[in-house]
Design an enzyme around this catalytic site. Sequence first.
Site, PDB file in Angstrom:
ATOM      1  N   LYS A   1       1.210  -1.387   0.193  1.00 41.93           N
ATOM      2  CA  LYS A   1       0.018   0.076  -0.019  1.00 41.93           C
ATOM      3  C   LYS A   1       0.834   1.620  -0.146  1.00 41.93           C
ATOM      4  O   LYS A   1       1.085   2.163  -0.267  1.00 41.93           O
ATOM      5  CB  LYS A   1      -0.845   0.170   1.294  1.00 41.93           C
ATOM      6  CG  LYS A   1      -1.738  -1.525   1.510  1.00 41.93           C
ATOM      7  CD  LYS A   1      -1.954  -1.182   2.561  1.00 41.93           C
ATOM      8  CE  LYS A   1      -3.230  -2.010   2.876  1.00 41.93           C
ATOM      9  NZ  LYS A   1      -3.440  -2.427   5.017  1.00 41.93           N
ATOM     10  N   GLY A   2       1.965   1.031   0.139  1.00 42.86           N
ATOM     11  CA  GLY A   2       2.497   2.252   0.722  1.00 42.86           C
ATOM     12  C   GLY A   2       3.687   3.291  -0.678  1.00 42.86           C
ATOM     13  O   GLY A   2       3.381   4.133  -0.088  1.00 42.86           O
TER      14      GLY A   2
ATOM     15  N   ASP B   1       7.795   2.731  -2.849  1.00 44.30           N
ATOM     16  CA  ASP B   1       7.558   3.849  -1.265  1.00 44.30           C
ATOM     17  C   ASP B   1       9.143   3.732  -0.963  1.00 44.30           C
ATOM     18  O   ASP B   1       9.176   5.007  -0.516  1.00 44.30           O
ATOM     19  CB  ASP B   1       6.586   3.407  -0.294  1.00 44.30           C
ATOM     20  CG  ASP B   1       6.921   1.791   0.870  1.00 44.30           C
ATOM     21  OD1 ASP B   1       7.855   1.177   0.349  1.00 44.30           O
ATOM     22  OD2 ASP B   1       6.098   2.254   1.707  1.00 44.30           O
TER      23      ASP B   1
ATOM     24  N   ASP C   1      14.525  -0.600   1.620  1.00 39.37           N
ATOM     25  CA  ASP C   1      15.359  -0.535   2.908  1.00 39.37           C
ATOM     26  C   ASP C   1      16.486  -1.724   2.879  1.00 39.37           C
ATOM     27  O   ASP C   1      17.290  -1.055   2.041  1.00 39.37           O
ATOM     28  CB  ASP C   1      14.501  -0.528   4.010  1.00 39.37           C
ATOM     29  CG  ASP C   1      14.554  -0.995   5.711  1.00 39.37           C
ATOM     30  OD1 ASP C   1      15.960  -0.298   5.947  1.00 39.37           O
ATOM     31  OD2 ASP C   1      13.939  -0.806   6.877  1.00 39.37           O
TER      32      ASP C   1
ATOM     33  N   ILE D   1      10.192   6.397   8.607  1.00 37.54           N
ATOM     34  CA  ILE D   1       9.349   6.792   7.902  1.00 37.54           C
ATOM     35  C   ILE D   1       8.168   6.887   8.464  1.00 37.54           C
ATOM     36  O   ILE D   1       7.568   5.984   7.923  1.00 37.54           O
ATOM     37  CB  ILE D   1      10.039   6.931   6.550  1.00 37.54           C
ATOM     38  CG1 ILE D   1      12.163   6.594   6.892  1.00 37.54           C
ATOM     39  CG2 ILE D   1       9.607   8.355   6.412  1.00 37.54           C
ATOM     40  CD1 ILE D   1      12.221   8.570   7.307  1.00 37.54           C
TER      41      ILE D   1
ATOM     42  N   ARG E   1      -0.332   7.036   6.995  1.00 35.56           N
ATOM     43  CA  ARG E   1      -0.798   7.352   5.748  1.00 35.56           C
ATOM     44  C   ARG E   1      -0.872   8.491   4.895  1.00 35.56           C
ATOM     45  O   ARG E   1      -0.715   8.840   3.946  1.00 35.56           O
ATOM     46  CB  ARG E   1      -1.377   6.291   4.693  1.00 35.56           C
ATOM     47  CG  ARG E   1      -0.859   4.630   5.326  1.00 35.56           C
ATOM     48  CD  ARG E   1      -0.944   3.567   4.563  1.00 35.56           C
ATOM     49  NE  ARG E   1      -0.985   2.047   5.092  1.00 35.56           N
ATOM     50  CZ  ARG E   1      -0.041   0.969   5.008  1.00 35.56           C
ATOM     51  NH1 ARG E   1       1.395   1.901   3.995  1.00 35.56           N
ATOM     52  NH2 ARG E   1       0.360  -0.213   4.767  1.00 35.56           N
TER      53      ARG E   1
HETATM   54  P1  IMP Z   1      12.525  -3.979   2.142  1.00 35.56           P
HETATM   55  O1  IMP Z   1      13.436  -4.094   3.898  1.00 35.56           O
HETATM   56  O2  IMP Z   1      13.494  -3.012   1.184  1.00 35.56           O
HETATM   57  O3  IMP Z   1      12.734  -4.700   1.963  1.00 35.56           O
HETATM   58  O4  IMP Z   1      11.909  -3.030   3.235  1.00 35.56           O
HETATM   59  C1  IMP Z   1      10.257  -3.389   2.500  1.00 35.56           C
HETATM   60  C2  IMP Z   1       9.511  -3.037   2.893  1.00 35.56           C
HETATM   61  O5  IMP Z   1       9.172  -2.457   4.298  1.00 35.56           O
HETATM   62  C3  IMP Z   1       8.971  -1.366   2.296  1.00 35.56           C
HETATM   63  O6  IMP Z   1       8.258  -1.687   1.171  1.00 35.56           O
HETATM   64  C4  IMP Z   1       8.355  -0.278   3.595  1.00 35.56           C
HETATM   65  O7  IMP Z   1       6.736  -1.009   3.370  1.00 35.56           O
HETATM   66  C5  IMP Z   1       9.057  -1.100   4.685  1.00 35.56           C
HETATM   67  N1  IMP Z   1      10.004  -0.291   5.445  1.00 35.56           N
HETATM   68  C6  IMP Z   1      10.815   0.130   5.292  1.00 35.56           C
HETATM   69  N2  IMP Z   1      11.682   1.096   6.247  1.00 35.56           N
HETATM   70  C7  IMP Z   1      10.041   1.922   6.295  1.00 35.56           C
HETATM   71  C8  IMP Z   1       9.837   2.840   7.250  1.00 35.56           C
HETATM   72  O8  IMP Z   1      11.332   3.470   7.466  1.00 35.56           O
HETATM   73  N3  IMP Z   1       8.966   3.731   7.167  1.00 35.56           N
HETATM   74  C9  IMP Z   1       7.778   2.170   7.181  1.00 35.56           C
HETATM   75  N4  IMP Z   1       7.768   1.430   6.400  1.00 35.56           N
HETATM   76  C10 IMP Z   1       8.878   0.748   5.481  1.00 35.56           C
END
Ligand code: IMP
Length: 177
Positions: free
Chosen positions: A40-41, A103, A106, A157, A169
């Site tokens: 959803k982000g 979005d 990370d 964030i 959101r």
């Molecule tokens: P990944 O670790 O790059 O696979 O990120 C997976 C998901 O974690 C992202 O698409 C976000 O939805 C969520 N996420 C990671 N860091 C943050 C943050 O700082 N705030 C909100 N959601 C986060």
Amino acid sequence: MSRRKLYSRREITSRVRQLAKDIASDSEKGEPLLAVCVIKGAVLFYADLVRGIKGRDVRFAFVSASSYKTDGERMVSGGTVDMKYCSIPVEEIKGADVLLVEDIVDTGRTIAALKNYFRENGAKRVRVAALLDKPECRKTEIVPDYVAFTIEGNPYIIGYGLDNAQQFRNLDGIFEI
Ligand code: IMP
């Protein structure tokens, strides 16, 4: 819970417009762009971004996914995606010019796994547009092609689509909590 504003609506609008222009100029005229929103982000970012991609045929698609590690912590360039929802039939991925809209990158696991999924299903090109990038948190080798804002360190964030336990959101700006 206290929060600190990182980017205002005005700053976001201007950066997202620029990103949309860059994407349009890097995309072939006459060729449809399959813009894939990672829900959803990325919903608010996606809505603003696609409107800014002028003079290109932009097709909409939506996915909901999470990644899982296939090789412990050593996974370097992808992994397997747990595709919870995908609005596009596999036949439409073949030969497509795909733009994944995320979005925040990370660890990079989700977007790396999604990239793999679209490549494996025959996409001609797969690019990644991320609203936010936290390069210091990376556990994969993924580098997004387009980034609106780079975040130093590992703050949490919220806002402009990003949540904390499904809250916040709808905030207009981007905040650190
Ligand atoms: P990944 O670790 O790059 O696979 O990120 C997976 C998901 O974690 C992202 O698409 C976000 O939805 C969520 N996420 C990671 N860091 C943050 C943050 O700082 N705030 C909100 N959601 C986060």
